[in-house]
Design a protein around this motif. Sequence first.
Motif, PDB file in Angstrom:
ATOM      1  N   ASP A   1       6.119   6.757   1.361  1.00 12.59           N
ATOM      2  CA  ASP A   1       6.477   6.941  -0.048  1.00 12.59           C
ATOM      3  C   ASP A   1       6.644   8.419  -0.367  1.00 12.59           C
ATOM      4  O   ASP A   1       7.426   8.783  -1.247  1.00 12.59           O
ATOM      5  N   ALA A   2       5.891   9.264   0.331  1.00 13.85           N
ATOM      6  CA  ALA A   2       5.984  10.710   0.120  1.00 13.85           C
ATOM      7  C   ALA A   2       5.608  11.438   1.401  1.00 13.85           C
ATOM      8  O   ALA A   2       4.928  10.885   2.267  1.00 13.85           O
ATOM      9  N   ILE A   3       6.064  12.680   1.488  1.00  6.77           N
ATOM     10  CA  ILE A   3       5.686  13.559   2.590  1.00  6.77           C
ATOM     11  C   ILE A   3       5.032  14.788   1.985  1.00  6.77           C
ATOM     12  O   ILE A   3       5.595  15.411   1.081  1.00  6.77           O
ATOM     13  N   LEU A   4       3.823  15.101   2.464  1.00  5.74           N
ATOM     14  CA  LEU A   4       3.143  16.346   2.089  1.00  5.74           C
ATOM     15  C   LEU A   4       3.439  17.332   3.205  1.00  5.74           C
ATOM     16  O   LEU A   4       3.092  17.096   4.358  1.00  5.74           O
ATOM     17  N   LEU A   5       4.079  18.437   2.865  1.00  7.76           N
ATOM     18  CA  LEU A   5       4.616  19.350   3.859  1.00  7.76           C
ATOM     19  C   LEU A   5       4.055  20.754   3.676  1.00  7.76           C
ATOM     20  O   LEU A   5       4.057  21.285   2.566  1.00  7.76           O
ATOM     21  N   ASP A   6       3.592  21.348   4.770  1.00  9.00           N
ATOM     22  CA  ASP A   6       3.114  22.728   4.751  1.00  9.00           C
ATOM     23  C   ASP A   6       4.315  23.663   4.843  1.00  9.00           C
ATOM     24  O   ASP A   6       5.352  23.306   5.407  1.00  9.00           O
TER      25      ASP A   6
ATOM     26  N   THR B   1      10.603  11.498  -1.074  1.00 10.79           N
ATOM     27  CA  THR B   1       9.959  12.500  -1.912  1.00 10.79           C
ATOM     28  C   THR B   1       9.145  13.437  -1.033  1.00 10.79           C
ATOM     29  O   THR B   1       8.293  12.998  -0.273  1.00 10.79           O
ATOM     30  N   VAL B   2       9.432  14.746  -1.147  1.00 11.31           N
ATOM     31  CA  VAL B   2       8.720  15.740  -0.366  1.00 11.31           C
ATOM     32  C   VAL B   2       7.974  16.675  -1.312  1.00 11.31           C
ATOM     33  O   VAL B   2       8.558  17.218  -2.251  1.00 11.31           O
ATOM     34  N   ILE B   3       6.675  16.827  -1.053  1.00 11.67           N
ATOM     35  CA  ILE B   3       5.798  17.686  -1.847  1.00 11.67           C
ATOM     36  C   ILE B   3       5.269  18.779  -0.919  1.00 11.67           C
ATOM     37  O   ILE B   3       4.648  18.468   0.095  1.00 11.67           O
ATOM     38  N   MET B   4       5.549  20.024  -1.254  1.00  9.99           N
ATOM     39  CA  MET B   4       5.045  21.111  -0.423  1.00  9.99           C
ATOM     40  C   MET B   4       3.649  21.488  -0.895  1.00  9.99           C
ATOM     41  O   MET B   4       3.424  21.677  -2.093  1.00  9.99           O
ATOM     42  N   VAL B   5       2.704  21.549   0.041  1.00 11.01           N
ATOM     43  CA  VAL B   5       1.329  21.941  -0.236  1.00 11.01           C
ATOM     44  C   VAL B   5       1.044  23.119   0.689  1.00 11.01           C
ATOM     45  O   VAL B   5       0.975  22.948   1.904  1.00 11.01           O
ATOM     46  N   THR B   6       0.900  24.319   0.104  1.00 13.45           N
ATOM     47  CA  THR B   6       0.799  25.505   0.940  1.00 13.45           C
ATOM     48  C   THR B   6      -0.229  26.497   0.434  1.00 13.45           C
ATOM     49  O   THR B   6      -0.489  26.564  -0.769  1.00 13.45           O
ATOM     50  N   GLY B   7      -0.776  27.246   1.347  1.00 14.22           N
ATOM     51  CA  GLY B   7      -1.672  28.337   0.990  1.00 14.22           C
ATOM     52  C   GLY B   7      -0.948  29.673   1.006  1.00 14.22           C
ATOM     53  O   GLY B   7      -1.525  30.711   0.747  1.00 14.22           O
TER      54      GLY B   7
ATOM     55  N   ARG C   1       0.579  12.783  -7.597  1.00  7.64           N
ATOM     56  CA  ARG C   1       1.963  13.045  -7.169  1.00  7.64           C
ATOM     57  C   ARG C   1       2.446  11.994  -6.165  1.00  7.64           C
ATOM     58  O   ARG C   1       3.602  11.568  -6.223  1.00  7.64           O
ATOM     59  N   ILE C   2       1.572  11.571  -5.255  1.00  8.12           N
ATOM     60  CA  ILE C   2       1.943  10.538  -4.285  1.00  8.12           C
ATOM     61  C   ILE C   2       2.210   9.216  -5.008  1.00  8.12           C
ATOM     62  O   ILE C   2       3.195   8.529  -4.720  1.00  8.12           O
TER      63      ILE C   2
ATOM     64  N   MET D   1       0.839  -1.182   0.000  1.00 11.34           N
ATOM     65  CA  MET D   1       0.000   0.000   0.000  1.00 11.34           C
ATOM     66  C   MET D   1       0.884   1.246   0.000  1.00 11.34           C
ATOM     67  O   MET D   1       1.905   1.294   0.667  1.00 11.34           O
ATOM     68  N   THR D   2       0.469   2.230  -0.735  1.00  8.80           N
ATOM     69  CA  THR D   2       1.175   3.506  -0.777  1.00  8.80           C
ATOM     70  C   THR D   2       0.983   4.244   0.540  1.00  8.80           C
ATOM     71  O   THR D   2      -0.107   4.243   1.103  1.00  8.80           O
ATOM     72  N   THR D   3       2.059   4.864   1.037  1.00  7.59           N
ATOM     73  CA  THR D   3       1.997   5.571   2.311  1.00  7.59           C
ATOM     74  C   THR D   3       2.444   7.022   2.151  1.00  7.59           C
ATOM     75  O   THR D   3       3.312   7.332   1.340  1.00  7.59           O
ATOM     76  N   VAL D   4       1.839   7.888   2.960  1.00  9.22           N
ATOM     77  CA  VAL D   4       2.184   9.307   2.939  1.00  9.22           C
ATOM     78  C   VAL D   4       2.128   9.858   4.359  1.00  9.22           C
ATOM     79  O   VAL D   4       1.298   9.437   5.165  1.00  9.22           O
TER      80      VAL D   4
END
Length: 121
Positions: free
Chosen positions: A48-53, A76-82, A113-114, A1-4
């Motif tokens: 598998d990935a990190i979603l980072l503010d 893998t780090v993906i920035m998700v920001t407002g 992306r994940i 399973m994919t993990t984040v």
Amino acid sequence: MTTVLIVDDEIDFAETLAERLSLRNIEARVATGAEEAMALLQQDYRPDAILLDLKMPGMDGLQTLAAIKKHDPSITVIMVTGHGSTSAGMEGMRLGLAEYLLKPVDIGVIVDRIEQAAKGR
């Protein structure tokens, strides 16, 4: 399973996103800040990935990204920001950021992306 791992101080946003990802067969864990995220990684948790503010109290997203990459450059780090800015995005890319997404972002884009990150491992 994919993990984040979702690292965001906006708990409602992070938990809602985790629930939505679980409906798409992605196992999501939530950390409310850099310290909690680093503690998980040091316990050999390997998402598998990190979603980072970007904007968080204490260590901000760029400082957290640097710490994550020092711990394990392959994550893998993906920035998700407002609160995005071109300079923050460029600095993130210099530090090894895979993607820079602005809120609100479509759940399909996040899932894509994940899944790309999981395939790249």
